[in-house]
Design a protein around this motif. Structure first.
Motif, mmCIF file in Angstrom:
data_model
loop_
_atom_site.group_PDB
_atom_site.id
_atom_site.type_symbol
_atom_site.label_atom_id
_atom_site.label_comp_id
_atom_site.label_asym_id
_atom_site.label_seq_id
_atom_site.Cartn_x
_atom_site.Cartn_y
_atom_site.Cartn_z
ATOM 1 N N TYR A 130 4.800 5.544 -5.367
ATOM 2 C CA TYR A 130 5.137 5.605 -6.787
ATOM 3 C C TYR A 130 4.014 6.202 -7.619
ATOM 4 C CZ TYR A 130 9.373 3.219 -5.646
ATOM 5 O OH TYR A 130 10.595 2.919 -5.102
ATOM 6 N N MET A 131 2.777 5.898 -7.263
ATOM 7 C CA MET A 131 1.648 6.476 -7.996
ATOM 8 C C MET A 131 1.600 7.987 -7.793
ATOM 9 S SD MET A 131 -0.909 5.356 -9.865
ATOM 10 C CE MET A 131 -2.661 5.271 -10.085
ATOM 11 N N LEU A 132 1.816 8.431 -6.559
ATOM 12 C CA LEU A 132 1.795 9.857 -6.252
ATOM 13 C C LEU A 132 2.861 10.605 -7.052
ATOM 14 C CD1 LEU A 132 0.865 12.300 -4.482
ATOM 15 C CD2 LEU A 132 2.615 11.591 -2.842
ATOM 16 N N PHE A 133 4.097 10.125 -6.989
ATOM 17 C CA PHE A 133 5.177 10.863 -7.625
ATOM 18 C C PHE A 133 5.197 10.704 -9.146
ATOM 19 C CE2 PHE A 133 6.491 11.092 -3.227
ATOM 20 C CZ PHE A 133 6.714 12.461 -3.146
ATOM 21 N N ALA A 134 4.732 9.582 -9.652
ATOM 22 C CA ALA A 134 4.597 9.465 -11.111
ATOM 23 C C ALA A 134 3.548 10.451 -11.599
ATOM 24 C CB ALA A 134 4.214 8.040 -11.496
ATOM 25 N N THR A 135 2.417 10.523 -10.883
ATOM 26 C CA THR A 135 1.353 11.451 -11.270
ATOM 27 C C THR A 135 1.825 12.886 -11.191
ATOM 28 O OG1 THR A 135 -0.408 9.918 -10.655
ATOM 29 C CG2 THR A 135 -0.963 12.259 -10.678
ATOM 30 N N GLY B 119 0.813 -1.216 0.000
ATOM 31 C CA GLY B 119 0.000 0.000 0.000
ATOM 32 C C GLY B 119 0.843 1.260 0.000
ATOM 33 N N ILE B 120 1.813 1.327 0.892
ATOM 34 C CA ILE B 120 2.625 2.548 0.989
ATOM 35 C C ILE B 120 3.540 2.681 -0.219
ATOM 36 C CG2 ILE B 120 4.545 1.672 2.380
ATOM 37 C CD1 ILE B 120 3.145 4.780 3.545
ATOM 38 N N GLY B 121 4.097 1.567 -0.685
ATOM 39 C CA GLY B 121 4.968 1.620 -1.863
ATOM 40 C C GLY B 121 4.204 2.010 -3.117
#
Length: 154
Positions: free
Chosen positions: A27-32, A21-23
């Motif tokens: 990655y989703m947050l920073f890719a977005t 969940g945290i990983g």
């Protein structure tokens, strides 16, 4: 089954659940936020896969092993720390279920934007805001559950 073995499975699966969940969120947050459409398409595809492989399986293992340990240890089910753990787990699950659907929509929108070489559409950003809003209480709930599992306060 032996209590220590069940506890080991419980801790291992909680590590997979929380770690995935945290990983995935990281990655989703920073890719977005990078606005790199191709990166978002790749990362979101892998985040959805990780949710199905790791999160979905551990969501089942956690309560099964937790309730079995409660039984083996003889803890009363109505203990405050157990009731709070269950309530927080339900809260996190209520956040996670729509997030699964949202992530699949985000994945599809990012893949289409990458294919057509366009920016992420407004609908993606709408889903992203909801994804963040649901992720925060789920994260807080899991941190609290970990504390309850360790401290077992009266």
């Amino acid at each position: 089954m032996d209590y220590v073995f069940v506890k080991w499975i419980h801790i291992l699966s909680s590590t997979f659940l929380f770690g995935t969940g945290i990983g995935s969120a990281w990655y989703m947050l920073f890719a977005t936020l990078s606005r790199d459409v191709r990166a978002v398409a790749v990362v979101s595809r892998h985040v959805v896969l990780a949710d199905w492989v790791f999160t979905a399986t551990t969501v089942i293992v956690q309560p099964a092993t937790g309730f079995y340990m409660i039984h083996l240890a003889g803890y009363p089910l109505h203990s405050a720390w157990i009731m709070w753990s269950i309530a927080l787990y339900v809260l996190a699950g209520a956040c996670w279920l729509p997030v699964v659907w949202i992530q699949m929509r985000m994945r599809d929108l990012a893949a289409e934007a990458a294919r057509t070489q366009c920016a992420l559409p407004p609908r993606y950003w709408h889903y992203f805001r909801i994804w963040v809003a649901l992720g925060v209480p789920a994260f807080i709930a899991f941190v609290a559950i970990f504390w309850l599992m360790v401290a077992k306060p009266a």
